[in-house]
Design an enzyme around this catalytic site. Structure first.
Site, PDB file in Angstrom:
ATOM      1  N   LEU A  70      23.349  29.298 -29.444  1.00  0.00           N
ATOM      2  CA  LEU A  70      21.836  29.442 -30.085  1.00  0.00           C
ATOM      3  C   LEU A  70      22.296  29.031 -31.047  1.00  0.00           C
ATOM      4  O   LEU A  70      24.196  28.970 -31.522  1.00  0.00           O
ATOM      5  CB  LEU A  70      21.723  30.639 -29.716  1.00  0.00           C
ATOM      6  N   PRO A  71      21.920  28.231 -32.129  1.00  0.00           N
ATOM      7  CA  PRO A  71      22.098  27.722 -33.614  1.00  0.00           C
ATOM      8  C   PRO A  71      22.993  28.704 -34.408  1.00  0.00           C
ATOM      9  O   PRO A  71      24.298  28.297 -35.069  1.00  0.00           O
ATOM     10  CB  PRO A  71      21.261  27.572 -33.985  1.00  0.00           C
ATOM     11  N   THR A 101      27.707  30.145 -32.516  1.00  0.00           N
ATOM     12  CA  THR A 101      29.102  30.647 -33.409  1.00  0.00           C
ATOM     13  C   THR A 101      28.564  31.443 -34.558  1.00  0.00           C
ATOM     14  O   THR A 101      27.232  30.769 -34.985  1.00  0.00           O
ATOM     15  CB  THR A 101      29.684  29.362 -34.464  1.00  0.00           C
ATOM     16  N   LYS A 176      37.020  31.660 -34.213  1.00  0.00           N
ATOM     17  CA  LYS A 176      35.821  30.007 -34.391  1.00  0.00           C
ATOM     18  C   LYS A 176      36.076  30.035 -36.009  1.00  0.00           C
ATOM     19  O   LYS A 176      35.641  28.791 -36.498  1.00  0.00           O
ATOM     20  CB  LYS A 176      34.909  30.469 -34.077  1.00  0.00           C
ATOM     21  N   LYS A 247      26.458  25.962 -41.986  1.00  0.00           N
ATOM     22  CA  LYS A 247      25.776  27.899 -41.711  1.00  0.00           C
ATOM     23  C   LYS A 247      27.743  28.783 -41.676  1.00  0.00           C
ATOM     24  O   LYS A 247      27.969  29.537 -42.106  1.00  0.00           O
ATOM     25  CB  LYS A 247      25.505  27.563 -40.157  1.00  0.00           C
TER      26      LYS A 247
HETATM   27  P1  NAD Z   1      21.694  22.965 -30.669  1.00  0.00           P
HETATM   28  O1  NAD Z   1      20.520  23.459 -31.878  1.00  0.00           O
HETATM   29  O2  NAD Z   1      21.917  21.572 -30.022  1.00  0.00           O
HETATM   30  O3  NAD Z   1      20.730  24.072 -29.534  1.00  0.00           O
HETATM   31  C1  NAD Z   1      20.350  24.943 -29.648  1.00  0.00           C
HETATM   32  C2  NAD Z   1      19.274  25.594 -28.448  1.00  0.00           C
HETATM   33  O4  NAD Z   1      18.927  27.261 -28.667  1.00  0.00           O
HETATM   34  C3  NAD Z   1      18.296  24.680 -29.083  1.00  0.00           C
HETATM   35  O5  NAD Z   1      17.957  23.786 -28.187  1.00  0.00           O
HETATM   36  C4  NAD Z   1      17.073  25.646 -29.241  1.00  0.00           C
HETATM   37  O6  NAD Z   1      15.782  25.238 -29.012  1.00  0.00           O
HETATM   38  C5  NAD Z   1      17.800  26.652 -28.756  1.00  0.00           C
HETATM   39  N1  NAD Z   1      16.689  27.856 -29.078  1.00  0.00           N
HETATM   40  C6  NAD Z   1      16.987  28.264 -30.816  1.00  0.00           C
HETATM   41  N2  NAD Z   1      16.203  29.565 -30.354  1.00  0.00           N
HETATM   42  C7  NAD Z   1      15.810  29.992 -29.418  1.00  0.00           C
HETATM   43  C8  NAD Z   1      15.458  30.939 -28.958  1.00  0.00           C
HETATM   44  N3  NAD Z   1      14.817  32.116 -29.670  1.00  0.00           N
HETATM   45  N4  NAD Z   1      15.346  30.971 -27.499  1.00  0.00           N
HETATM   46  C9  NAD Z   1      15.534  30.064 -26.717  1.00  0.00           C
HETATM   47  N5  NAD Z   1      16.300  28.744 -27.273  1.00  0.00           N
HETATM   48  C10 NAD Z   1      16.582  28.585 -28.666  1.00  0.00           C
HETATM   49  O7  NAD Z   1      23.507  23.433 -30.949  1.00  0.00           O
HETATM   50  P2  NAD Z   1      24.533  23.165 -30.388  1.00  0.00           P
HETATM   51  O8  NAD Z   1      24.927  21.568 -30.967  1.00  0.00           O
HETATM   52  O9  NAD Z   1      24.277  23.342 -29.324  1.00  0.00           O
HETATM   53  O10 NAD Z   1      25.350  25.131 -30.898  1.00  0.00           O
HETATM   54  C11 NAD Z   1      25.538  25.810 -30.231  1.00  0.00           C
HETATM   55  C12 NAD Z   1      26.471  26.331 -30.726  1.00  0.00           C
HETATM   56  O11 NAD Z   1      27.390  26.085 -30.764  1.00  0.00           O
HETATM   57  C13 NAD Z   1      25.949  26.966 -32.669  1.00  0.00           C
HETATM   58  O12 NAD Z   1      26.217  28.226 -33.025  1.00  0.00           O
HETATM   59  C14 NAD Z   1      27.028  25.663 -32.777  1.00  0.00           C
HETATM   60  O13 NAD Z   1      27.823  25.943 -33.713  1.00  0.00           O
HETATM   61  C15 NAD Z   1      28.003  25.757 -31.989  1.00  0.00           C
HETATM   62  N6  NAD Z   1      29.072  24.652 -31.514  1.00  0.00           N
HETATM   63  C16 NAD Z   1      28.178  23.358 -31.779  1.00  0.00           C
HETATM   64  C17 NAD Z   1      29.415  22.428 -30.997  1.00  0.00           C
HETATM   65  C18 NAD Z   1      28.884  21.204 -31.353  1.00  0.00           C
HETATM   66  O14 NAD Z   1      30.043  20.154 -31.542  1.00  0.00           O
HETATM   67  N7  NAD Z   1      27.556  20.682 -31.669  1.00  0.00           N
HETATM   68  C19 NAD Z   1      30.644  23.028 -31.042  1.00  0.00           C
HETATM   69  C20 NAD Z   1      31.466  24.308 -31.068  1.00  0.00           C
HETATM   70  C21 NAD Z   1      30.509  24.718 -31.438  1.00  0.00           C
END
Ligand code: NAD
Length: 298
Positions: A70-71, A101, A176, A247
């Site tokens: 999740l975000p 994260t 992290k 964030k």
């Molecule tokens: P993203 O925004 O693409 O995906 C998050 C998903 O969660 C979305 O599809 C959203 O619809 C869903 N969501 C939000 N609230 C929800 C709820 N209440 N119920 C169900 N679904 C819900 O984010 P991401 O890039 O996939 O990142 C996810 C996590 O991983 C974050 O914490 C980010 O910091 C971490 N991260 C991201 C990366 C990257 O390169 N994108 C790398 C390492 C870590």
């Protein structure tokens, strides 16, 4: 309790979650129930064989091990504790593995609150890129009890090649945040180097990267973030946005304040991310910070 789950769950199928879930589904061979607030994100996983759920509660009721991607901390807390959340719907003995994260405080609270309901929790944030998530080569840093880690490890290895049990609840979240703080501060240092070198007119960008990379300033960030984004000055959307880096550094600074520790470089780096997001780059790769330094380049 058997180490092998009968049903897996996955909540949050965004940039990282979709790829992580696909590897989990394919390599574990275990039925996987999936949910995302955005139905468009569920569709590709269902096409690959996952079972769609209508709600968080349905995932929690059906799965004995469930993953969250999740975000950030707000969404993780909502999915865990709000009405229709995991806490009220999961069966005792289930394990929740959070790949998001989040603040360390959110991870620690989840360990405590879930334990009161006979549920286990691991904070297991991931490092590296969407490309690594697709390839199943993420680095995953895990905090929580050893017995829960042993239960989770074979599943985490479907998504990552470097899986480390870092310590008790909160240790994964801490590492992290430290990781991303070092990465972004290094990106800022490289952005300053490239800006100064470009304005000097004395060297090409390629010479700069080759000399720094081959010398004592060489690093993973230089070879990856530097060469892929700062060198071509391309900072695309749809990978790791400046808003997410803001964030994460915000969580680092919150923790520092709780611990009474001052982090002047992280504070400055966070303020640069504020500026970047306020200037229309919130969804761009965080390497776009170079545009704050070199405003003439488009
Ligand atoms: P993203 O925004 O693409 O995906 C998050 C998903 O969660 C979305 O599809 C959203 O619809 C869903 N969501 C939000 N609230 C929800 C709820 N209440 N119920 C169900 N679904 C819900 O984010 P991401 O890039 O996939 O990142 C996810 C996590 O991983 C974050 O914490 C980010 O910091 C971490 N991260 C991201 C990366 C990257 O390169 N994108 C790398 C390492 C870590």
């Amino acid at each position: 309790m058997s180490l092998a789950p009968s049903t897996l769950g996955f909540i949050g199928l965004g940039v990282m979650g979709a790829a992580e879930c696909l590897n989990l589904l394919r390599k574990s061979g275990t039925p996987t129930v999936v949910f995302d607030l955005n139905p468009d994100n569920i569709e590709p996983l269902v096409a690959a064989g996952a079972i769609p759920a209508e709600s968080v509660a349905e995932v929690a009721a059906r799965a004995d091990v469930m993953f969250l991607s999740l975000p950030g901390g707000t969404e993780v807390s909502a999915v865990l504790y709000d009405e229709g959340g995991i806490l009220g719907a999961a069966r005792p003995g289930s394990l929740v593995i959070d790949l998001s994260t989040t603040p360390v405080a959110v991870a620690k609270a989840a360990h405590d609150r879930l334990a009161q309901r006979q549920l286990s929790f691991l904070d297991a944030p991931v490092a590296r890129t969407r490309k690594a998530a697709v390839a199943g080569t993420l680095a995953i840093m895990v905090g929580g009890a050893e017995s829960d880690y042993r239960r989770a490890e074979p599943l985490l290895r479907t998504m990552g090649t470097d899986v480390t049990h870092c310590g008790p609840g909160g240790a994964g979240a801490l590492l992290k945040l430290v990781n991303n703080t070092v990465v972004f501060e290094t990106v800022v240092a490289l952005a300053e180097a490239v800006t100064l070198a470009r304005h000097s007119g004395l060297v090409t960008d390629e010479t700069l990267f080759d000399v720094l990379g081959g010398g004592s300033a060489g690093s993973f960030v230089l070879e990856n973030h530097g060469r892929s984004a700062l060198l071509p000055d391309q900072h695309p959307t749809g990978i790791f946005p400046a808003a997410y880096m803001r964030k994460d550094l915000g969580y680092t600074l919150e923790l520092a304040a709780e611990l009474g520790v001052e982090l002047p470089s992280a504070t400055l780096a966070h303020s640069m991310l504020d500026q970047l997001c306020d200037n229309g780059f919130a969804q761009n790769y965080h390497t776009a910070v170079v545009r704050l330094l070199d405003k003439d380049r488009k």
